[in-house]
Design a protein around this motif. Structure first.
Motif, PDB file in Angstrom:
ATOM      1  N   SER A  20     -23.015  18.727  -6.421  1.00 20.72           N
ATOM      2  CA  SER A  20     -23.291  17.882  -5.261  1.00 20.72           C
ATOM      3  C   SER A  20     -24.247  16.814  -5.728  1.00 20.72           C
ATOM      4  O   SER A  20     -25.302  17.128  -6.289  1.00 20.72           O
ATOM      5  CB  SER A  20     -23.938  18.693  -4.135  1.00 20.72           C
ATOM      6  OG  SER A  20     -22.992  19.469  -3.489  1.00 20.72           O
ATOM      7  N   SER A  57     -16.667  24.189  -6.315  1.00 20.17           N
ATOM      8  CA  SER A  57     -17.633  23.099  -6.298  1.00 20.17           C
ATOM      9  C   SER A  57     -18.333  23.013  -7.654  1.00 20.17           C
ATOM     10  O   SER A  57     -18.839  24.010  -8.163  1.00 20.17           O
ATOM     11  CB  SER A  57     -18.665  23.332  -5.194  1.00 20.17           C
ATOM     12  OG  SER A  57     -19.620  22.291  -5.187  1.00 20.17           O
ATOM     13  N   PHE A  90     -11.484  13.856   1.017  1.00 21.11           N
ATOM     14  CA  PHE A  90     -11.195  14.005  -0.404  1.00 21.11           C
ATOM     15  C   PHE A  90     -10.422  12.819  -0.956  1.00 21.11           C
ATOM     16  O   PHE A  90      -9.633  12.172  -0.270  1.00 21.11           O
ATOM     17  CB  PHE A  90     -10.345  15.259  -0.638  1.00 21.11           C
ATOM     18  CG  PHE A  90     -11.092  16.544  -0.465  1.00 21.11           C
ATOM     19  CD1 PHE A  90     -11.233  17.118   0.781  1.00 21.11           C
ATOM     20  CD2 PHE A  90     -11.650  17.187  -1.560  1.00 21.11           C
ATOM     21  CE1 PHE A  90     -11.918  18.309   0.951  1.00 21.11           C
ATOM     22  CE2 PHE A  90     -12.335  18.386  -1.409  1.00 21.11           C
ATOM     23  CZ  PHE A  90     -12.471  18.947  -0.154  1.00 21.11           C
ATOM     24  N   GLN A 143     -19.507  15.460  -3.279  1.00 20.82           N
ATOM     25  CA  GLN A 143     -19.275  16.666  -4.072  1.00 20.82           C
ATOM     26  C   GLN A 143     -18.120  16.446  -5.028  1.00 20.82           C
ATOM     27  O   GLN A 143     -17.116  15.825  -4.672  1.00 20.82           O
ATOM     28  CB  GLN A 143     -18.928  17.867  -3.170  1.00 20.82           C
ATOM     29  CG  GLN A 143     -20.115  18.547  -2.525  1.00 20.82           C
ATOM     30  CD  GLN A 143     -19.711  19.793  -1.750  1.00 20.82           C
ATOM     31  OE1 GLN A 143     -19.634  19.795  -0.541  1.00 20.82           O
ATOM     32  NE2 GLN A 143     -19.462  20.883  -2.475  1.00 20.82           N
ATOM     33  N   GLY A 181     -20.205  12.623   8.355  1.00 24.88           N
ATOM     34  CA  GLY A 181     -20.642  13.522   9.422  1.00 24.88           C
ATOM     35  C   GLY A 181     -20.793  14.901   8.836  1.00 24.88           C
ATOM     36  O   GLY A 181     -21.764  15.198   8.149  1.00 24.88           O
ATOM     37  N   TYR A 182     -19.821  15.734   9.077  1.00 27.22           N
ATOM     38  CA  TYR A 182     -19.853  17.090   8.537  1.00 27.22           C
ATOM     39  C   TYR A 182     -18.561  17.432   7.806  1.00 27.22           C
ATOM     40  O   TYR A 182     -18.458  18.456   7.171  1.00 27.22           O
ATOM     41  CB  TYR A 182     -20.079  18.114   9.653  1.00 27.22           C
ATOM     42  CG  TYR A 182     -19.303  17.779  10.899  1.00 27.22           C
ATOM     43  CD1 TYR A 182     -19.932  17.200  11.984  1.00 27.22           C
ATOM     44  CD2 TYR A 182     -17.931  17.980  10.962  1.00 27.22           C
ATOM     45  CE1 TYR A 182     -19.214  16.854  13.108  1.00 27.22           C
ATOM     46  CE2 TYR A 182     -17.216  17.632  12.076  1.00 27.22           C
ATOM     47  CZ  TYR A 182     -17.856  17.074  13.154  1.00 27.22           C
ATOM     48  OH  TYR A 182     -17.149  16.710  14.260  1.00 27.22           O
ATOM     49  N   LYS A 183     -17.561  16.568   7.903  1.00 28.02           N
ATOM     50  CA  LYS A 183     -16.286  16.901   7.300  1.00 28.02           C
ATOM     51  C   LYS A 183     -16.144  16.228   5.935  1.00 28.02           C
ATOM     52  O   LYS A 183     -16.615  15.118   5.718  1.00 28.02           O
ATOM     53  CB  LYS A 183     -15.122  16.509   8.203  1.00 28.02           C
ATOM     54  CG  LYS A 183     -14.963  15.025   8.445  1.00 28.02           C
ATOM     55  CD  LYS A 183     -13.796  14.711   9.369  1.00 28.02           C
ATOM     56  CE  LYS A 183     -14.164  14.885  10.809  1.00 28.02           C
ATOM     57  NZ  LYS A 183     -13.174  14.275  11.731  1.00 28.02           N
ATOM     58  N   LEU A 184     -15.511  16.937   5.019  1.00 21.64           N
ATOM     59  CA  LEU A 184     -15.248  16.388   3.699  1.00 21.64           C
ATOM     60  C   LEU A 184     -13.986  15.531   3.738  1.00 21.64           C
ATOM     61  O   LEU A 184     -12.986  15.929   4.308  1.00 21.64           O
ATOM     62  CB  LEU A 184     -15.056  17.521   2.685  1.00 21.64           C
ATOM     63  CG  LEU A 184     -16.296  18.322   2.292  1.00 21.64           C
ATOM     64  CD1 LEU A 184     -15.890  19.540   1.487  1.00 21.64           C
ATOM     65  CD2 LEU A 184     -17.249  17.463   1.488  1.00 21.64           C
ATOM     66  N   PHE A 224     -15.306  18.611  -7.142  1.00 24.51           N
ATOM     67  CA  PHE A 224     -14.668  19.915  -7.151  1.00 24.51           C
ATOM     68  C   PHE A 224     -13.694  20.005  -8.317  1.00 24.51           C
ATOM     69  O   PHE A 224     -13.138  19.001  -8.775  1.00 24.51           O
ATOM     70  CB  PHE A 224     -13.872  20.151  -5.857  1.00 24.51           C
ATOM     71  CG  PHE A 224     -14.699  20.318  -4.622  1.00 24.51           C
ATOM     72  CD1 PHE A 224     -15.073  19.208  -3.878  1.00 24.51           C
ATOM     73  CD2 PHE A 224     -15.090  21.573  -4.191  1.00 24.51           C
ATOM     74  CE1 PHE A 224     -15.825  19.351  -2.718  1.00 24.51           C
ATOM     75  CE2 PHE A 224     -15.840  21.725  -3.023  1.00 24.51           C
ATOM     76  CZ  PHE A 224     -16.200  20.614  -2.289  1.00 24.51           C
ATOM     77  N   VAL A 275     -18.906  13.346   2.307  1.00 32.00           N
ATOM     78  CA  VAL A 275     -19.132  13.932   3.623  1.00 32.00           C
ATOM     79  C   VAL A 275     -19.340  12.802   4.612  1.00 32.00           C
ATOM     80  O   VAL A 275     -20.242  11.974   4.454  1.00 32.00           O
ATOM     81  CB  VAL A 275     -20.354  14.862   3.637  1.00 32.00           C
ATOM     82  CG1 VAL A 275     -20.540  15.466   5.025  1.00 32.00           C
ATOM     83  CG2 VAL A 275     -20.199  15.960   2.601  1.00 32.00           C
ATOM     84  N   THR A 333     -23.401  10.363   2.807  1.00 32.89           N
ATOM     85  CA  THR A 333     -24.705  11.007   2.681  1.00 32.89           C
ATOM     86  C   THR A 333     -24.639  12.191   1.740  1.00 32.89           C
ATOM     87  O   THR A 333     -25.657  12.757   1.375  1.00 32.89           O
ATOM     88  CB  THR A 333     -25.209  11.464   4.055  1.00 32.89           C
ATOM     89  OG1 THR A 333     -24.170  12.213   4.695  1.00 32.89           O
ATOM     90  CG2 THR A 333     -25.569  10.266   4.911  1.00 32.89           C
ATOM     91  N   GLN A 334     -23.426  12.573   1.379  1.00 36.47           N
ATOM     92  CA  GLN A 334     -23.264  13.666   0.428  1.00 36.47           C
ATOM     93  C   GLN A 334     -21.977  13.421  -0.321  1.00 36.47           C
ATOM     94  O   GLN A 334     -21.004  12.920   0.233  1.00 36.47           O
ATOM     95  CB  GLN A 334     -23.203  15.014   1.150  1.00 36.47           C
ATOM     96  CG  GLN A 334     -23.016  16.237   0.254  1.00 36.47           C
ATOM     97  CD  GLN A 334     -24.137  16.424  -0.730  1.00 36.47           C
ATOM     98  OE1 GLN A 334     -24.227  15.696  -1.721  1.00 36.47           O
ATOM     99  NE2 GLN A 334     -24.995  17.401  -0.490  1.00 36.47           N
TER     100      GLN A 334
END
Lengths: 107, 115
Positions: A48, A45, A97, A33, A92-95, A35, A90, A30-31
């Motif tokens: 996004s 960053s 990599f 990014q 959930g809430y954790k990235l 870096f 992402v 859902t996201q």
């Protein structure tokens, strides 16, 4: 298996050339990014971009969510662009990599 | 806005000693994350706080590692009886809120070396 895969693992360019970095991911994100990390430096960053195309300066990111891939285009590379570029999704809430693309821009 | 602050930037410990790493999130950010970066494993999620409450510590090694957030302005990661394999860069990040639409902003990291 690796949820986020990046290619190429490393890239060497002459200053002024363009770079195309790829990121493929195995889960619906859902996201997303991008870096930048300089050697021994902080994680910064860049963009996004969960879907579509985004521009900032010499950077363009295109994400095709349905195909679970994203790209980062660096135009007119400069020696100061040298470093590692990391893609992260992402969940959930954790990235999560990828392993990164190491870019070296020679003068 | 000073960004995410992490101290110390470098820490060297002897095997078996304790290490405490500090993180000050960006003011107003309610979510705080800890990650670890090594050459072999890359960047890995360790733990996450929302409004100071621990939400997910699924990435934390079960023994010797603990994290706390006693107030909204700082979080600590404590490693007891450090081992050479704990050597890594420990990164703290914060975001305005939890959830996938919020960007995470990273601190400069603490490089831990266990001799």
């Amino acid at each position: 298996g690796q949820q986020v895969q990046q290619s190429p693992a490393s890239l060497v360019l002459q200053e002024g050339e363009n770079a195309e970095l790829q990121c493929n991911f195995s889960s619906t994100a859902t996201q997303l990014q991008w870096f930048y990390q300089s050697p021994g430096g902080s994680l910064v960053s860049l963009l996004s971009n969960p879907s579509g195309t985004k521009h900032t300066g010499r950077l363009t990111s295109t994400t095709v969510t349905k195909e679970r891939r994203s790209s980062l285009h660096i135009s007119s590379s400069q020696t100061t662009d040298s470093g590692t570029y990391l893609c992260a999704i992402v969940l959930g809430y954790k990235l999560t990599f990828g392993t990164g693309t190491s870019l070296l821009v020679d003068p | 806005n000073a960004g995410v602050i992490q101290t110390p930037r470098h820490k060297v410990t002897g095997k078996g000693q304790e290490a405490t790493l500090w993180c000050e999130p960006i003011s107003g950010h309610s979510a705080v994350f800890w990650y670890r970066q090594t050459i072999v494993q890359g960047l890995e999620f360790l733990t996450y706080f929302r409004n100071q409450a621990p939400i997910d510590d699924s990435g934390m090694p079960k023994e010797r590692f603990s994290a706390q957030m006693p107030n909204q302005s700082h979080s600590t990661l404590k490693i007891q009886s450090t081992q050479p394999q704990d050597s890594a860069v420990y990164l703290c990040a914060s975001s305005v809120d939890w959830g996938s639409s919020y960007e995470q902003y990273f601190g400069p990291g603490t490089r831990l070396t266990v001799l």
